[in-house]
Design a protein around this motif. Structure first.
Motif, PDB file in Angstrom:
ATOM      1  N   ILE A 164       0.842  -1.195   0.000  1.00 44.97           N
ATOM      2  CA  ILE A 164       0.000   0.000   0.000  1.00 44.97           C
ATOM      3  C   ILE A 164       0.877   1.245   0.000  1.00 44.97           C
ATOM      4  CG2 ILE A 164      -1.849   1.238   1.197  1.00 44.97           C
ATOM      5  CD1 ILE A 164      -2.636  -1.376   2.510  1.00 44.97           C
ATOM      6  N   ASP A 165       0.803   1.970  -1.094  1.00 42.29           N
ATOM      7  CA  ASP A 165       1.525   3.240  -1.206  1.00 42.29           C
ATOM      8  C   ASP A 165       0.564   4.268  -1.818  1.00 42.29           C
ATOM      9  OD1 ASP A 165       1.371   2.518  -3.883  1.00 42.29           O
ATOM     10  OD2 ASP A 165       3.457   1.841  -3.971  1.00 42.29           O
ATOM     11  N   GLU A 166       1.083   5.455  -2.063  1.00 39.02           N
ATOM     12  CA  GLU A 166       0.228   6.529  -2.575  1.00 39.02           C
ATOM     13  C   GLU A 166      -0.340   6.192  -3.948  1.00 39.02           C
ATOM     14  OE1 GLU A 166       0.395  11.384  -3.119  1.00 39.02           O
ATOM     15  OE2 GLU A 166       1.850  10.389  -1.803  1.00 39.02           O
ATOM     16  N   GLU A 167       0.443   5.479  -4.757  1.00 38.03           N
ATOM     17  CA  GLU A 167      -0.027   5.118  -6.106  1.00 38.03           C
ATOM     18  C   GLU A 167      -1.182   4.112  -6.040  1.00 38.03           C
ATOM     19  OE1 GLU A 167       1.633   3.049 -10.235  1.00 38.03           O
ATOM     20  OE2 GLU A 167       3.056   3.679  -8.679  1.00 38.03           O
ATOM     21  N   SER A 168      -1.062   3.086  -5.192  1.00 37.28           N
ATOM     22  CA  SER A 168      -2.125   2.082  -5.090  1.00 37.28           C
ATOM     23  C   SER A 168      -3.395   2.688  -4.477  1.00 37.28           C
ATOM     24  CB  SER A 168      -1.669   0.892  -4.244  1.00 37.28           C
ATOM     25  OG  SER A 168      -1.342   1.289  -2.925  1.00 37.28           O
ATOM     26  N   VAL A 169      -3.202   3.619  -3.545  1.00 42.53           N
ATOM     27  CA  VAL A 169      -4.349   4.305  -2.955  1.00 42.53           C
ATOM     28  C   VAL A 169      -5.042   5.172  -3.993  1.00 42.53           C
ATOM     29  CG1 VAL A 169      -5.072   6.055  -1.284  1.00 42.53           C
ATOM     30  CG2 VAL A 169      -3.471   4.260  -0.592  1.00 42.53           C
TER      31      VAL A 169
END
Length: 484
Positions: A238-243
């Motif tokens: 979970i990182d900013e891109e997946s969020v």
């Protein structure tokens, strides 16, 4: 002429007293209102408004027969011609209702008849948003005599309807509809599904870095608990891109999938169920049973709230102009004539509602075990006993609980006709058992016998078992109950 006796004729006058009670027109109307179902009473209300200039409809939130969902009125004549024309024009672009659209797909499927029937009930029970949260509970449409009609059957049928176009209908509310859509469209969107499944507050505001922080904080707090289980997102990167990807997916969903259709719920319920009362278990303390407020105490911490369904009937009032006295005798006479009729009509409507509520509260009090534990816990009850305890005539209770024109109570266990709660009794050693009790006992005996693989019990054998348990019942009665 010779005769052994003489014959004479004359008139003998006697006085006697008889007490004859004649019902007034107001009383006749009040009693008749108790016998009317909601649909017929609505017609009476509109008829009264047409005939009495002192009455007007303030609001009617029920679905009317033209498919218009909510109508607010400020005059006795209803909508103006311009308003009515505008409503019709708004409907012209949507010639197919939501129900028609869903049913055309359902009827093209090769499914069992009982599944089709139940799904049809669900579809007609949907509101203008395509949800059922503000309508009758799906459990109410179950065939209680069918052993396969259980929670799994309901879930299967709801899932079937939810997968029809537009997907996501037949959810409790728009929030659940989004979750349903996400699971159907792309079940691999685990992070998006996690957010939609009870964590929508993470999206306020829907900025990826803020949402990411909220998810990480939630994970940390969750796993700090002693008996915390694994979360479905624990194995995800979970990182900013997946969020950000999850947010875009969620925003692509439609919280109101039925918005482009007109809803028609006029055929909901196989019996066009006329719901007279809604009973809900509440937490809280009440000092005593207060039937006028719809309260029935269970214990020191819980009570039943009994109420009539809101919006079932149009809201009426006296036209303000008729509340002002006039100096002109002819105008005042006209005013008083229609004002008295209007007040009588409103009083009779109030009498009907308060009488049904009073009876409902007494039924809940008498059948408290049923409303706490469900079917199989009714006790013998007569209309006469209810009438005596609330201080009305037995015929008044009979009119409100008639089998021929059934009204229903909505409970957490489903929808039940008021007549269902009046049960005949079977004698026992120290108490009596209702027909409902005995039927459930027979069912338990049959189920236990089936589990151990024994052959089907005869009516006489079941009769003997019940007699051994202190329930005195005839074999023919056992046969009748088994058939029902």
């Amino acid at each position: 002429m010779a005769s052994g006796y003489s014959q004479s004729q004359g008139q003998i006058q006697k006085t006697s007293q008889k007490q004859i009670q004649r019902m007034s027109q107001k009383q006749i109307q009040a009693v008749r209102f108790l016998s009317l179902n909601t649909r017929d009473l609505r017609e009476e209300i509109y008829k009264a408004v047409d005939e009495n200039p002192a009455l007007e409809i303030v609001e009617d939130v029920s679905v009317n027969y033209d498919g218009i969902q909510s109508v607010s009125m400020g005059s006795s004549s209803g909508m103006t011609s311009d308003e009515y024309q505008q409503a019709l024009e708004n409907l012209e672009d949507n010639t197919e209702t939501l129900q028609e659209h869903l049913l055309s797909q359902l009827n093209a499927m090769n499914i069992a008849e009982d599944v089709n029937n139940f799904c049809t009930q669900l579809i007609y029970n949907l509101d203008k948003n395509g949800c059922f949260g503000n309508s009758v509970k799906p459990e109410s449409f179950l065939d209680r005599t069918n052993p396969y009609h259980d929670e799994k059957f309901i879930a299967k049928c709801i899932d079937l309807v939810q997968r029809l176009d537009p997907i996501g209908c037949c959810a409790k509310n728009p929030e659940e509809s989004l979750l349903v859509q996400a699971r159907i469209i792309d079940s691999s969107q685990i992070l998006a599904i996690f957010i939609l499944d009870g964590h929508l507050e993470f999206l306020n505001p829907p900025e990826s870095f803020r949402v990411l922080k909220k998810i990480k904080d939630f994970q940390k707090e969750w796993h700090s608990k002693t008996f915390a289980t694994d979360l479905p997102i624990d194995d995800l990167k979970i990182d900013e891109e997946s969020v950000s990807s999850a947010i875009r997916f969620i925003l692509s969903l439609n919280p109101h999938p039925a918005a482009e259709f007109v809803s028609d719920s006029s055929k909901a319920g196989s019996q066009a169920a006329d719901i007279a009362l809604i009973v809900e278990k509440k937490k809280g303390k009440i000092s005593s049973d207060d039937f006028e407020k719809g309260f029935v105490r269970i214990d020191e911490k819980n009570y039943f709230a009994v109420r009539t369904p809101s919006g079932a009937l149009p809201q009426l009032r006296i036209v303000p102009l008729f509340q002002k006295k006039s100096d002109k005798p002819e105008v005042q006479a006209f005013r008083e004539k229609y004002l008295n009729k209007a007040n009588d009509f409103l009083g009779n409507l109030q009498f009907r509602e308060s009488t049904i509520l009073l009876q409902g509260c007494q039924i809940v009090l008498e059948q408290k075990d049923f409303f706490e534990k469900g079917p199989g816990n009714l006790k013998p009850l007569t209309r006469r006993s209810i009438a005596e305890k609330i201080g009305v005539h037995e015929s008044t209770v009979s009119r409100a609980t008639s089998r021929n024109n059934p009204r229903f109570i909505q409970t957490e266990f489903g929808l039940f006709p008021l007549s269902y709660f009046f049960q005949s009794g079977v004698s026992g050693e120290n108490t009596s058992f209702s027909a409902d009790n005995v039927k459930h006992l027979i069912k338990q005996i049959e189920d236990q016998n089936e589990k151990v693989g024994k052959k089907k019990l005869s009516d006489q054998k079941i009769c003997d078992i019940l007699n051994e348990r202190g329930i005195h019942i005839a074999r023919r009665t056992v046969n009748k109950y088994r058939k029902s």
